[in-house]
Scaffold this active site. Structure first.
Site, short mmCIF file in Angstrom:
data_model
loop_
_atom_site.label_atom_id
_atom_site.label_comp_id
_atom_site.label_asym_id
_atom_site.label_seq_id
_atom_site.Cartn_x
_atom_site.Cartn_y
_atom_site.Cartn_z
CG ASP A 66 -5.75 -5.18 5.18
OD1 ASP A 66 -6.57 -4.26 5.07
OD2 ASP A 66 -4.54 -4.98 5.47
CG ASP A 118 -6.44 -0.54 4.43
OD1 ASP A 118 -6.28 -1.56 5.11
OD2 ASP A 118 -5.49 0.11 3.94
CG ASP A 138 -2.43 1.85 5.39
OD1 ASP A 138 -2.16 1.17 6.40
OD2 ASP A 138 -2.82 1.34 4.32
CG HIS A 150 -2.33 0.55 0.82
ND1 HIS A 150 -3.46 0.32 1.56
CD2 HIS A 150 -2.73 1.32 -0.23
CE1 HIS A 150 -4.49 0.93 0.99
NE2 HIS A 150 -4.08 1.55 -0.09
CG HIS A 200 2.31 -1.59 4.51
ND1 HIS A 200 1.94 -2.90 4.30
CD2 HIS A 200 2.58 -1.50 5.84
CE1 HIS A 200 1.95 -3.56 5.45
NE2 HIS A 200 2.34 -2.74 6.39
CD GLU A 202 -0.30 -4.09 1.86
OE1 GLU A 202 0.08 -5.19 2.28
OE2 GLU A 202 0.40 -3.06 1.97
CG HIS A 233 -4.41 -1.85 8.62
ND1 HIS A 233 -4.45 -2.84 7.66
CD2 HIS A 233 -4.09 -2.46 9.78
CE1 HIS A 233 -4.17 -4.01 8.24
NE2 HIS A 233 -3.96 -3.81 9.53
CG ASP A 274 -5.02 -3.14 2.34
OD1 ASP A 274 -5.00 -4.39 2.33
OD2 ASP A 274 -4.22 -2.45 2.98
N1 LIG Z 1 -1.16 -1.24 4.21
C1 LIG Z 1 -1.19 -1.97 5.29
N2 LIG Z 1 -1.44 -3.26 5.27
N3 LIG Z 1 -0.94 -1.36 6.44
C2 LIG Z 1 -0.91 -2.02 7.71
C3 LIG Z 1 -0.36 -1.11 8.76
C4 LIG Z 1 -0.43 -1.72 10.10
C5 LIG Z 1 0.06 -0.84 11.23
N4 LIG Z 1 -0.82 0.28 11.43
C6 LIG Z 1 1.47 -0.36 10.99
O1 LIG Z 1 1.68 0.82 10.80
O2 LIG Z 1 2.38 -1.14 10.95
MN LIG Z 2 -3.54 -0.52 3.60
MN LIG Z 3 -4.63 -2.88 5.42
#
Ligand SMILES: NC(=[NH2+])NCCC[C@H](N)C(=O)O
Ligand SMILES: [Mn+2]
Ligand SMILES: [Mn+2]
Length: 306
Positions: A228, A123, A127, A96, A140, A271, A125, A226
Site C-alpha cells: 500500500d 508504507d 505500523d 506486515h 500488522h 501485504e 501506514h 508494503d
Molecule cells: N500493515 C498494514 N497494512 N497496516 C495497516 C494498519 C492500519 C491501522 N493503523 C491499524 O492499526 O489498524
Molecule cells: Mn504496513
Molecule cells: Mn500499509
C-alpha cells in the site's frame, strides 16, 4: 549477490484473509528468474512455520490473533537471523506483522557485526501502534513499534535481542496515521516523510538524504516495502488501500537509488493479497520493483545473447 528467498505466509495480522498466498504469487510472478537474469545467485530457503507457545491474555480486548502472531514472530526472528548470515535475504510476505520478526533478526545480525541497522519503511501506514494503543487490533499495525523497543510488548512478544534505534528509521509515503501513532513517532524521533513531503520535494532528495546518513554511519539497511506504499491504481492487491500513493515511476526511482547506494542488506515484500489482485499485476509489479532494487535498469543493461 546471493539472494536468499524466504516465504512467510502469515495472514493473521491483517484484517482480511489472503496474504498467506503472497509468497506463492511472488514466486509465480517469476521472482527467482528475474533476479537470476540480473546475474545474482538465488536460493529459495522455503517457508517459515510458526512456533506455537503459551501467551497470557492481554488487557486490550480489541487484539486479534495475539498467540498466533507471537508464534510467527518467534519463528520468523529465528529464520531471518539464520538467513542473514550472509547474502541478501528477501522475505516474501505475508502481512506486515512479519516485520516484527524480520527486523528483530536483522537487528541481531547487525549488532553482532557491530554495525548500526537502519530501516526504510515504505508504507501508507507507520505500523507504530503498541499492543495497548491499537484500536483495530490487527497486529500488522504494530511491528515497527515492537522492533524499535517501544513499551508494552514485554511478556507477550519475544524478547528483543537488539532493539532498533528509532532515530535510524525513515518512514516514507505515509498517508494514514492514527493519533496514537503520530504522538509515538514524534516522541521516538522517527524520520517521517508523508505523501505531502514527497509531493512537495520529490522522492529523490528525501531518500538521498537518508541514504547519505546510512552511508556516513557505516550502517546496514533493511527495506520494508508494503504494497500500500504504491497507489492503488497500480497495485490493487492489498487489503488496506489508501488513495494517493507512490506512482510507478516514484517507486522505481526509489528502488534504483537504493540499488545505486549499495547499502541495502535485506528486504521485506509485504501485504500482497493475491485474492484481490487483477491477473497478477500487483505481484508482477513487486517483482519488477525488486529487480530494480537489485540492479535492473532502463539504459546500459548488461548485454544478453538471445
Ligand atoms: N500493515 C498494514 N497494512 N497496516 C495497516 C494498519 C492500519 C491501522 N493503523 C491499524 O492499526 O489498524
Ligand atoms: Mn504496513
Ligand atoms: Mn500499509
Amino acid at each position: 549477490m546471493h539472494c536468499k528467498i524466504l516465504g512467510i505466509p502469515v495472514q493473521d495480522g491483517a484484517g482480511r484473509m489472503g496474504c498467506e498466498m503472497g509468497p506463492s504469487a511472488l514466486r509465480t510472478a517469476g521472482l527467482v528468474a528475474a533476479l537470476g537474469e540480473l546475474g545474482h545467485q538465488v536460493s529459495d530457503l522455503g517457508t517459515v512455520v510458526p512456533k506455537p507457545q503459551n501467551v497470557k491474555p492481554h488487557g486490550n480486548p480489541a487484539l486479534k490473533a495475539l498467540p498466533e502472531i507471537v508464534a510467527w514472530t518467534d519463528a520468523i526472528s529465528e529464520a531471518s537471523y539464520a538467513a542473514g548470515e550472509d547474502g541478501m535475504p528477501i522475505f516474501l510476505g505475508g502481512d506486515h506483522s512479519m516485520a516484527a520478526g524480520t527486523l528483530a533478526g536483522m537487528a541481531r545480525r547487525a549488532a553482532e557485526a557491530d554495525r548500526p541497522l537502519f530501516v526504510l519503511w515504505l508504507d501508507a501506514h507507520p505500523d507504530f501502534h503498541t499492543l495497548d494503543t491499537t484500536a483495530s487490533g490487527n497486529l500488522h499495525g504494530v511491528p515497527l513499534a515492537y522492533a524499535s523497543g517501544q513499551a508494552g510488548f514485554d511478556g507477550f512478544f519475544p524478547r528483543l535481542h537488539t532493539p532498533i534505534d528509532p532515530t535510524r528509521i525513515c518512514a516514507l509515503g505515509l498517508r494514514s496515521v492514527d493519533p496514537a501513532e503520530h504522538t509515538a513517532l514524534r516522541g521516538a524521533g522517527v524520520t517521517v516523510h508523508d505523501m505531502r513531503a514527497i509531493d512537495e520535494h520529490g522522492i529523490a532528495p528525501l531518500l538521498r538524504a537518508f541514504l547519505e546518513r546510512v552511508a556516513a554511519e557505516g550502517g546496514r539497511l533493511h527495506v520494508s516495502l508494503d504494497v500500500d506504499f504504491l497507489d492503488p491504481a497500480i497495485a490493487p492487491a492489498v487489503g488496506t488501500t489508501v488513495p494517493g500513493g507512490a506512482t510507478f515511476r516514484e517507486a522505481h526511482l526509489a528502488m534504483e537509488m537504493l540499488h545505486d547506494s549499495g547499502l541495502v542488506t535485506s528486504l521485506d515484500l509485504v501485504e500482497l493479497n493475491p485474492f484481490l489482485d487483477e491477473r497478477g499485476r500487483t505481484a508482477t509489479l513487486l517483482v519488477d520493483l525488486t529487480a530494480s532494487l537489485l540492479g535492473r535498469r532502463i539504459m546500459d543493461r548488461p548485454t544478453r545473447s538471445h
